[in-house]
Design a protein around this motif. Structure first.
Motif, PDB file in Angstrom:
ATOM      1  N   LEU A   1     -41.397  14.188  59.604  1.00  0.00           N
ATOM      2  CA  LEU A   1     -42.804  14.192  59.171  1.00  0.00           C
ATOM      3  C   LEU A   1     -43.588  15.310  59.862  1.00  0.00           C
ATOM      4  CD1 LEU A   1     -43.438  10.341  59.091  1.00  0.00           C
ATOM      5  CD2 LEU A   1     -42.906  11.859  57.168  1.00  0.00           C
TER       6      LEU A   1
ATOM      7  N   GLU B   1     -45.511  10.702  50.599  1.00  0.00           N
ATOM      8  CA  GLU B   1     -46.948  10.427  50.708  1.00  0.00           C
ATOM      9  C   GLU B   1     -47.729  11.606  51.274  1.00  0.00           C
ATOM     10  OE1 GLU B   1     -47.193   5.617  51.599  1.00  0.00           O
ATOM     11  OE2 GLU B   1     -46.920   7.015  53.250  1.00  0.00           O
TER      12      GLU B   1
ATOM     13  N   PRO C   1     -51.972   9.708  49.138  1.00  0.00           N
ATOM     14  CA  PRO C   1     -52.094   9.982  50.580  1.00  0.00           C
ATOM     15  C   PRO C   1     -52.444   8.701  51.326  1.00  0.00           C
ATOM     16  CG  PRO C   1     -53.257  11.652  49.308  1.00  0.00           C
ATOM     17  CD  PRO C   1     -52.805  10.604  48.329  1.00  0.00           C
ATOM     18  N   PRO C   2     -51.838   8.481  52.484  1.00  0.00           N
ATOM     19  CA  PRO C   2     -52.066   7.230  53.219  1.00  0.00           C
ATOM     20  C   PRO C   2     -53.510   7.122  53.719  1.00  0.00           C
ATOM     21  CG  PRO C   2     -50.388   8.577  54.334  1.00  0.00           C
ATOM     22  CD  PRO C   2     -50.856   9.357  53.160  1.00  0.00           C
ATOM     23  N   PRO C   3     -54.018   5.907  53.835  1.00  0.00           N
ATOM     24  CA  PRO C   3     -55.340   5.712  54.428  1.00  0.00           C
ATOM     25  C   PRO C   3     -55.336   6.281  55.849  1.00  0.00           C
ATOM     26  CG  PRO C   3     -54.375   3.590  53.696  1.00  0.00           C
ATOM     27  CD  PRO C   3     -53.346   4.642  53.482  1.00  0.00           C
TER      28      PRO C   3
ATOM     29  N   LYS D   1     -55.814   6.709  59.780  1.00  0.00           N
ATOM     30  CA  LYS D   1     -55.620   5.617  60.735  1.00  0.00           C
ATOM     31  C   LYS D   1     -55.215   6.191  62.082  1.00  0.00           C
ATOM     32  CE  LYS D   1     -54.110   2.335  58.725  1.00  0.00           C
ATOM     33  NZ  LYS D   1     -53.216   1.553  57.851  1.00  0.00           N
ATOM     34  N   PRO D   2     -55.716   5.614  63.187  1.00  0.00           N
ATOM     35  CA  PRO D   2     -55.269   6.089  64.498  1.00  0.00           C
ATOM     36  C   PRO D   2     -53.813   5.718  64.763  1.00  0.00           C
ATOM     37  CG  PRO D   2     -56.796   4.223  64.706  1.00  0.00           C
ATOM     38  CD  PRO D   2     -56.781   4.612  63.272  1.00  0.00           C
ATOM     39  N   GLN D   3     -53.069   6.679  65.301  1.00  0.00           N
ATOM     40  CA  GLN D   3     -51.693   6.438  65.760  1.00  0.00           C
ATOM     41  C   GLN D   3     -51.748   6.524  67.285  1.00  0.00           C
ATOM     42  OE1 GLN D   3     -49.191   5.790  63.550  1.00  0.00           O
ATOM     43  NE2 GLN D   3     -50.353   6.290  61.685  1.00  0.00           N
ATOM     44  N   ALA D   4     -51.242   5.516  67.940  1.00  0.00           N
ATOM     45  CA  ALA D   4     -51.465   5.426  69.382  1.00  0.00           C
ATOM     46  C   ALA D   4     -50.330   6.012  70.207  1.00  0.00           C
ATOM     47  CB  ALA D   4     -51.672   3.952  69.770  1.00  0.00           C
TER      48      ALA D   4
ATOM     49  N   LEU E   1     -47.181   8.686  69.944  1.00  0.00           N
ATOM     50  CA  LEU E   1     -47.242   9.237  68.592  1.00  0.00           C
ATOM     51  C   LEU E   1     -48.665   9.635  68.193  1.00  0.00           C
ATOM     52  CD1 LEU E   1     -44.782   6.665  67.004  1.00  0.00           C
ATOM     53  CD2 LEU E   1     -44.283   9.053  67.534  1.00  0.00           C
TER      54      LEU E   1
ATOM     55  N   GLU F   1     -50.223  12.258  68.236  1.00  0.00           N
ATOM     56  CA  GLU F   1     -50.389  13.506  67.484  1.00  0.00           C
ATOM     57  C   GLU F   1     -50.155  13.326  65.989  1.00  0.00           C
ATOM     58  OE1 GLU F   1     -46.335  15.994  67.639  1.00  0.00           O
ATOM     59  OE2 GLU F   1     -47.135  15.557  69.625  1.00  0.00           O
ATOM     60  N   PHE F   2     -49.661  12.186  65.581  1.00  0.00           N
ATOM     61  CA  PHE F   2     -49.450  11.922  64.149  1.00  0.00           C
ATOM     62  C   PHE F   2     -50.716  11.372  63.474  1.00  0.00           C
ATOM     63  CE2 PHE F   2     -45.150  12.268  65.685  1.00  0.00           C
ATOM     64  CZ  PHE F   2     -44.488  12.901  64.651  1.00  0.00           C
ATOM     65  N   THR F   3     -51.772  11.185  64.256  1.00  0.00           N
ATOM     66  CA  THR F   3     -53.047  10.796  63.657  1.00  0.00           C
ATOM     67  C   THR F   3     -53.556  11.977  62.837  1.00  0.00           C
ATOM     68  OG1 THR F   3     -53.520   9.440  65.600  1.00  0.00           O
ATOM     69  CG2 THR F   3     -55.378   9.936  64.125  1.00  0.00           C
ATOM     70  N   ARG F   4     -53.582  11.798  61.552  1.00  0.00           N
ATOM     71  CA  ARG F   4     -53.997  12.904  60.679  1.00  0.00           C
ATOM     72  C   ARG F   4     -54.788  12.319  59.531  1.00  0.00           C
ATOM     73  NH1 ARG F   4     -48.760  14.664  61.363  1.00  0.00           N
ATOM     74  NH2 ARG F   4     -48.653  16.399  62.823  1.00  0.00           N
TER      75      ARG F   4
ATOM     76  N   PHE G   1     -55.158  12.792  55.480  1.00  0.00           N
ATOM     77  CA  PHE G   1     -54.560  13.393  54.279  1.00  0.00           C
ATOM     78  C   PHE G   1     -55.573  13.248  53.158  1.00  0.00           C
ATOM     79  CE2 PHE G   1     -51.550  11.236  56.983  1.00  0.00           C
ATOM     80  CZ  PHE G   1     -50.649  12.238  57.290  1.00  0.00           C
TER      81      PHE G   1
END
Lengths: 243, 243, 243, 243, 243, 243
Positions: free
Chosen positions: C59, C86, C225-227, C229-232, C235, C237-240, C242
């Protein structure tokens, strides 16, 4: 004594607690339930992207509980189930899996009511994989996000969708398609007069049963401990050796 | 306290006792297990003819235990399961059904070892009906009649067949396809290094779980109590009214 | 000009390069191929655990190529395919998916030869999901680890397994079940006289075709595209977001 | 001369007579049709419980006609079909089985109209078992009990349901799902302009054909005569030896 | 240079030309597209009878192009595909086949909109054969004959049916079920916001890809050149020998 | 009186005669059997190419017998069956279809023994289409061309293959997969002790039964008479109008 660890794949602490309560409500007297949530990954799982990023956290929590006798993955997409089976110290059951198995023991067909429509595809895929393509008569969304299931209007939306699903699908049984719906089970069953299966409770009993039966995931082939291997970069801490 | 009645569909009393022992060995501390066998029907079930004639006795035993919280039908063909669900005072699980559900939680595919080759067709039919056509990799007969499973040579035949099935089918898990094999489970698992599922034990835990979850057969459609109706002649005593 | 990014989900740089070569050998003149490998995750993918930990890296690579017109996931388990669809800027095809689609255009049935036996379950699951349960006549392992496919003895083992599979399965076509086998395709086809499909090449052409047709993943439902959302934690850095 | 015995599994004498009339109307000139009903069991078959208790009577009637060349079980749930095949002196066909086979020769898909909604599950199960899961486009209930099919309002309800099923299911052919509907076939076909298949007539011709072809149930495996065995209690008279 | 011959199975010359235009619009720069139509057979294919009589013409056109590198059969029923694969000088792809394969790469499920309702059965049969019984969520007719698709009212009917199909079937992707709809693709996609797959374009790219990959139909079994054999009477000219 | 026309799709006159004999041997006394073969098309059907070119002749023969009450297509690939159903004056049954339906009435599973291995794919496809994918346990070739089935060595090869199929497939019933094997039925059944189904005889009885039941192909949808349409060139004589 049987020790079961329930892993909530998202980082929403309140949901983790509700999951623990749901499991404890049905566990046998000798069973100790621990509900945990990961320190990494998404705040809730509402997409394939979220599910993919939830899996490392699930695996970390399983590694952190080497004394558990069995595990539940408490998210209706059953994220990471295959990987968890390779590395866990006991049997692992997903809540979608548990709910579907349980529902088929109670009638010819069941309907699933889930949160967002975009999760329906994954749910149908799981029904196929677990063998319940025919038993699963329909998957329906109530269009409420996972973390907003608590409001009265959300509860009404879930109930309405359940009633509609029952009529449309000619089902005998309802399955609630989200760990966040655990606490609605009794009310919906009372209202609609059909068995309503909550995956968290169902999975807790299945894992408890497997442990009591002395059974755990086969190590004979696909689910043997993975070959040891370096994991690089951000995920370096997942470099482990499994025996 | 949970009261489970296991019905052995044949009239072989020793088998009824062994079934009771198998169930008690895995039941939770608060569970009371009663194993019963009917006063009518075949000495063992080894044909469709036998299975058909075993069903009235199963239904009579279920009617005779109106206070039971749940029931197990302890013959691998699951005879009378649908009818039992219509009339029983609690959930009903068949041992073939229970064994197959349980086996799929432990690996990708399972093999079944049964008694006579003539029962293979029924077993495959059940695997299809329960959704496990893909998970069930093979059904194999050891050619030992049900009532002769106790001898050392019979036990050796079952073990040999299990080993062969594992190799041929690329399975992860073994299922023993006869209530009379309950007591071989541990030895085979120890010898072959894979999970071995006994239907009697598995069904006991599933029924216990359903009761703990407050779930029983849906009365919403197909499995509602049957319309009252005169039963004539030899079967007149089966004229009953169900609410 | 069409820009295709091939993502090797493991960190083995030589394999990334071989994948790039395989893709370039079949790409149209106007197509620019870029092969990349992630900075995180497993050195090779040989278990569900490896596959799960490979997905974040896949990803990340897709996010790092926002100008690509299309993507290939170059590992035969197609890890992260749903999530990638997605979030990617163009169509995404997995090499197992591509190989199976392509094989069915060349004959009635195909056999797959893969590396380790423990990956067979996942491959069969993909065959079912993609619709090729009947067309896929068998999946066979040559018992060579992914990173040892280069030796002459390994190549001989793969060839032997291919010949045996053809005879056993009554197949018309062979599929090589690992990105690391790309360079064996021609030799095996010449030796055995049947079409041999390499997933890397097949996927490159499928993605190129989709781009030429102006087609990309539907954003109408499941793959929108996914809603956000914070990634904690690890991970984060995957908070994005789209669009 | 071909002798066919039709067994009505319920004790309703008028229905037995109607079944005989239906069979005779289509039998070839050299065929002698005998319709019989058992002295034991339910007045009509409208539940799994009824069906289970109808089976001993079916088996008794088959044993009482050792000179018959072939048999029809004239209830749409095909109760006791497998057991009957083991012990009958000639081929045995169920009317659900016969109707579905026949319907598939007349179009791509068929709809079934049956009596009570609670029998739909069994009918769908039979469609799966016989191979017609795809051909059977829908099963619909007219909510008329078996023994009340004779009234004008019941006939109107069946006709209405047939018309609705045709529209909903995009079917080419109708199947009447109860032996008690035999005499409505012509009127419905005339009204709706599609082939309407009655199981009693269809089964009579199939059995007649099998006998003319010199074919009967294989005794090679599953359907060989059952091993001799004592039947206890109420069912003692079923102790028989089959060669 | 890649030479692709598209065979329009009907004799409608304008449709042949439109098919050629559709293919050329997506072909790579080095690809030469030739669209041909037979001198024998039906003016359009709208029944099994038409399809059967279209096949000899398809085979004649394939024999007349021995230098082509690959072939497309440009009618949505894929008439003659198996026979064409036995005798063609390169790979052969049908447009229904191509469209369905392509659609599954873009979403979980697709809907097909076709011309006359009487062709739905064949389309569903192809979806099953190609493995897409689950992915194909519905087949819908717009009730416009093949040769009248050009009028504005016909185009409106197709668009309406597409919109309705999307809503009913919960699909991600649309497939246009007739070669005569090729030129509507862009407009429908723009209007409805989902990927719309045209079989002619999709098949052109698939054949081009197969040729680029050096792949053609296996000659290992079923699709080996047919045994030489006299063809009598009207069809005498089809007596050929294939090596 | 019932008039049945059997169409042998190939031009081998002796086979036509044998087919007629086979049908007459089982037809009822009031049934008149006519066996015909076309003036055009292949000498035998051993490939998809042959089958495709046999179909126009089949349709011509059906058009030439407008007074027939029913039709049999007497080639195991059932060529032209759908088209024939649209245009015939009565019901049409293929011999593969008939044989498979009949075999499922005689046991749980059947094996098919056919001529050349290259026809196995088509046979398996038909088994799927007719619903017998599970009942059909295997298709086996004896590697004897259709027109050489008469020699003693060929007969021995067929018998050997039948015996082997029975052992391998755990089948109850054998099906002979070529109209040219009709006259071997009795000998093989006598030798192997299982029911052996010949498609020609089975189809004759099925068509006779349908006519006796007053049933013919539905004209309600897919199989309604085809829209009238010019057929060009070589096939101009097939321009017909059907009411």
């Amino acid at each position: 004594m049987i020790r079961i660890t329930l892993v909530n794949p998202n980082t929403a602490r309140e949901m983790t607690e509700a999951i623990g309560r749901g499991a404890r409500a049905v566990a046998a007297s000798g069973t100790v339930v621990t509900a945990v949530g990961p320190a990494m990954g998404p705040a809730s799982v509402e997409s394939h992207y979220d599910a993919a990023l939830a899996v490392p956290g699930v695996l970390a929590e399983i590694a952190a509980a080497p004394d558990a006798d069995g595990f539940v993955i408490a998210c209706f997409g059953d994220p990471g189930l295959d990987a968890a089976r390779e590395v866990a110290s006991g049997p692992v059951v997903g809540i979608a899996e548990a709910a579907m198995h349980t529902a088929t023991l109670l009638g010819r067909g069941f309907s699933i009511v889930t949160t967002l429509a975009r999760t329906i595809g994954r749910t149908e895929e799981l029904a196929h994989r677990y063998g319940f393509a025919a038993a699963c008569r329909g998957v329906h969304a109530c269009d409420v996000p996972v973390l907003e299931l608590d409001s009265p209007s959300a509860r009404a939306a879930v109930l309405d969708r359940c009633a509609a699903a029952l009529a449309t699908d000619r089902s005998d049984v309802l399955v609630l398609g989200c760990a966040g719906m655990t606490e609605l089970t009794g009310a919906i069953s009372a209202k609609l007069g059909v068995p309503v299966v909550d995956g968290v409770a169902a999975a807790t009993k299945l894992v408890e049963s497997l442990v009591a039966l002395g059974l755990r995931t086969s190590t004979h082939g696909e689910y043997a401990p993975p070959p040891p291997k370096p994991q690089a970069g951000l995920l370096a801490e997942f470099t482990r050796s499994f025996e």
